[in-house]
Design an enzyme around this catalytic site. Structure first.
Site, PDB file in Angstrom:
ATOM      1  N   HIS A 138      16.251  -2.665   6.115  1.00  0.00           N
ATOM      2  CA  HIS A 138      15.067  -3.373   6.951  1.00  0.00           C
ATOM      3  C   HIS A 138      14.418  -3.555   5.885  1.00  0.00           C
ATOM      4  CE1 HIS A 138      14.465   0.965   7.646  1.00  0.00           C
ATOM      5  NE2 HIS A 138      13.596   0.725   7.409  1.00  0.00           N
ATOM      6  N   HIS A 174       8.247  -1.575   2.142  1.00  0.00           N
ATOM      7  CA  HIS A 174       9.819  -0.819   1.601  1.00  0.00           C
ATOM      8  C   HIS A 174      10.263  -1.978   1.416  1.00  0.00           C
ATOM      9  CE1 HIS A 174       9.516   1.424   4.937  1.00  0.00           C
ATOM     10  NE2 HIS A 174      10.410   1.518   5.750  1.00  0.00           N
ATOM     11  N   GLU A 221      13.332   2.985   0.783  1.00  0.00           N
ATOM     12  CA  GLU A 221      14.253   3.634   1.703  1.00  0.00           C
ATOM     13  C   GLU A 221      15.394   3.747   1.508  1.00  0.00           C
ATOM     14  OE1 GLU A 221      13.073   3.080   5.842  1.00  0.00           O
ATOM     15  OE2 GLU A 221      13.669   4.927   6.164  1.00  0.00           O
TER      16      GLU A 221
HETATM   17  C1  MC0 Z   1      10.555   5.656  10.123  1.00  0.00           C
HETATM   18  C2  MC0 Z   1      11.627   5.383   8.619  1.00  0.00           C
HETATM   19  C3  MC0 Z   1      12.110   4.504   8.718  1.00  0.00           C
HETATM   20  O1  MC0 Z   1      12.566   3.648   7.904  1.00  0.00           O
HETATM   21  O2  MC0 Z   1      13.546   5.579   9.192  1.00  0.00           O
HETATM   22  C4  MC0 Z   1       9.978   4.961   7.874  1.00  0.00           C
HETATM   23  O3  MC0 Z   1      10.553   3.519   7.405  1.00  0.00           O
HETATM   24  S1  MC0 Z   1       8.328   5.827   7.668  1.00  0.00           S
HETATM   25  C5  MC0 Z   1       7.817   4.217   6.876  1.00  0.00           C
HETATM   26  C6  MC0 Z   1       6.534   5.583   5.276  1.00  0.00           C
HETATM   27  N1  MC0 Z   1       6.700   6.555   4.803  1.00  0.00           N
HETATM   28  C7  MC0 Z   1       6.844   6.483   3.760  1.00  0.00           C
HETATM   29  O4  MC0 Z   1       6.747   5.066   3.216  1.00  0.00           O
HETATM   30  C8  MC0 Z   1       6.920   7.796   2.922  1.00  0.00           C
HETATM   31  C9  MC0 Z   1       7.267   7.481   1.273  1.00  0.00           C
HETATM   32  N2  MC0 Z   1       5.763   6.631   0.538  1.00  0.00           N
HETATM   33  C10 MC0 Z   1       4.959   7.798   0.126  1.00  0.00           C
HETATM   34  O5  MC0 Z   1       5.043   9.286  -0.243  1.00  0.00           O
HETATM   35  C11 MC0 Z   1       3.854   7.407  -0.158  1.00  0.00           C
HETATM   36  O6  MC0 Z   1       3.916   5.660   0.795  1.00  0.00           O
HETATM   37  C12 MC0 Z   1       3.737   6.611  -1.676  1.00  0.00           C
HETATM   38  C13 MC0 Z   1       5.352   5.778  -1.919  1.00  0.00           C
HETATM   39  C14 MC0 Z   1       4.034   7.936  -2.733  1.00  0.00           C
HETATM   40  C15 MC0 Z   1       2.621   5.976  -2.112  1.00  0.00           C
HETATM   41  O7  MC0 Z   1       1.138   6.427  -1.571  1.00  0.00           O
HETATM   42  P1  MC0 Z   1       0.346   6.094  -1.609  1.00  0.00           P
HETATM   43  O8  MC0 Z   1       0.154   4.639  -1.723  1.00  0.00           O
HETATM   44  O9  MC0 Z   1      -0.571   7.666  -0.952  1.00  0.00           O
HETATM   45  O10 MC0 Z   1      -0.106   6.703  -3.285  1.00  0.00           O
HETATM   46  P2  MC0 Z   1      -0.443   6.050  -4.401  1.00  0.00           P
HETATM   47  O11 MC0 Z   1      -2.083   5.181  -4.141  1.00  0.00           O
HETATM   48  O12 MC0 Z   1      -1.295   7.410  -5.193  1.00  0.00           O
HETATM   49  O13 MC0 Z   1      -0.081   4.970  -5.163  1.00  0.00           O
HETATM   50  C16 MC0 Z   1       0.467   5.206  -6.528  1.00  0.00           C
HETATM   51  C17 MC0 Z   1       1.064   4.038  -7.291  1.00  0.00           C
HETATM   52  O14 MC0 Z   1       1.948   3.153  -6.544  1.00  0.00           O
HETATM   53  C18 MC0 Z   1       1.979   1.834  -5.785  1.00  0.00           C
HETATM   54  N3  MC0 Z   1       2.331   1.947  -4.693  1.00  0.00           N
HETATM   55  C19 MC0 Z   1       2.213   2.562  -3.444  1.00  0.00           C
HETATM   56  N4  MC0 Z   1       2.065   2.026  -1.892  1.00  0.00           N
HETATM   57  C20 MC0 Z   1       3.082   0.842  -2.557  1.00  0.00           C
HETATM   58  C21 MC0 Z   1       4.122   0.680  -1.493  1.00  0.00           C
HETATM   59  N5  MC0 Z   1       4.741   0.802  -0.440  1.00  0.00           N
HETATM   60  N6  MC0 Z   1       4.766  -0.520  -2.786  1.00  0.00           N
HETATM   61  C22 MC0 Z   1       5.037  -0.931  -3.601  1.00  0.00           C
HETATM   62  N7  MC0 Z   1       3.643   0.545  -4.262  1.00  0.00           N
HETATM   63  C23 MC0 Z   1       2.884   1.547  -4.173  1.00  0.00           C
HETATM   64  C24 MC0 Z   1       0.240   2.140  -6.015  1.00  0.00           C
HETATM   65  O15 MC0 Z   1      -0.226   0.264  -6.003  1.00  0.00           O
HETATM   66  C25 MC0 Z   1       0.216   2.687  -6.800  1.00  0.00           C
HETATM   67  O16 MC0 Z   1      -0.012   2.003  -7.815  1.00  0.00           O
HETATM   68  P3  MC0 Z   1      -1.063   1.762  -9.346  1.00  0.00           P
HETATM   69  O17 MC0 Z   1      -1.256   3.557  -9.810  1.00  0.00           O
HETATM   70  O18 MC0 Z   1      -0.612   0.972 -10.267  1.00  0.00           O
HETATM   71  O19 MC0 Z   1      -2.332   1.307  -8.555  1.00  0.00           O
HETATM   72 CO    CO Z   2      12.129   1.778   6.618  1.00  0.00          CO
END
Ligand code: MC0
Ligand code: CO
Length: 134
Positions: free
Chosen positions: A7, A79, A130
């Site tokens: 996805h 993502h 992912e």
């Molecule tokens: C239900 C399940 C499923 O499908 O089965 C799902 O999908 S659950 C979907 C939801 N769950 C997840 O997303 C879980 C994994 N995600 C995470 O742990 C978090 O979202 C992070 C990826 C670590 C980002 O967290 P957060 O935005 O709080 O961190 P941050 O502000 O420190 O960001 C660090 C740097 O990464 C960038 N950044 C953050 N999110 C981003 C994204 N989605 N795509 C691209 N870049 C991204 C920011 O701009 C920043 O860059 P700069 O430093 O350059 O400004």
């Molecule tokens: Co997902």
């Protein structure tokens, strides 16, 4: 290592409105909303002939998509999810190559009842990846 595109996820502020847009304007087949408490998001899946779109709305305090929506107030692609045959083997290979696996590194059960992991966007050309076990 990676297989099919499972996805593409789009973060939105209003999942009701986004679902209506996909259903009524784009004519797509949309699912019910599901609260994914373990992931801090509410999901709707849109089934396309060759893949799926996942709509994500923040759920609860500290949702992992909250900051993304602060930075992208209109929403945006959050993502992409690739299938892998063996998620722990994939994780170990990726870690050995220096990629950062998010969270505690242990797969969680994702939206399709299968184990999932996330890889840091900074290690994958600015795209949050992912992995889902097929
Ligand atoms: C239900 C399940 C499923 O499908 O089965 C799902 O999908 S659950 C979907 C939801 N769950 C997840 O997303 C879980 C994994 N995600 C995470 O742990 C978090 O979202 C992070 C990826 C670590 C980002 O967290 P957060 O935005 O709080 O961190 P941050 O502000 O420190 O960001 C660090 C740097 O990464 C960038 N950044 C953050 N999110 C981003 C994204 N989605 N795509 C691209 N870049 C991204 C920011 O701009 C920043 O860059 P700069 O430093 O350059 O400004
Ligand atoms: Co997902």
């Amino acid at each position: 290592m990676i297989g099919r595109l499972n996805h593409v996820a789009i973060a939105v502020r209003d999942i009701e409105a986004a679902t209506a847009l996909y259903r009524d304007t784009l004519g797509a087949d949309v699912s019910e909303q599901v609260a994914q408490h373990a992931h801090g998001v509410t999901t709707v899946f849109i089934t396309l002939p060759n893949t799926k779109i996942e709509l994500l709305e923040p759920l609860g305090e500290g949702s992992p998509i909250a900051k993304f929506l602060d930075r992208n107030p209109d929403g945006g692609i959050h993502h992409i999810c690739y299938e892998v045959a063996d998620i722990r083997a994939a994780r170990d290979q990726l870690k050995a190559k220096g990629a950062r696996v998010l969270g505690d590194g242990e797969p969680k059960i994702g939206a399709h009842g299968k184990p999932v992991l996330f890889l840091h966007p900074k290690d994958f050309t600015g795209t949050l990846v992912e992995l889902e076990e097929a």
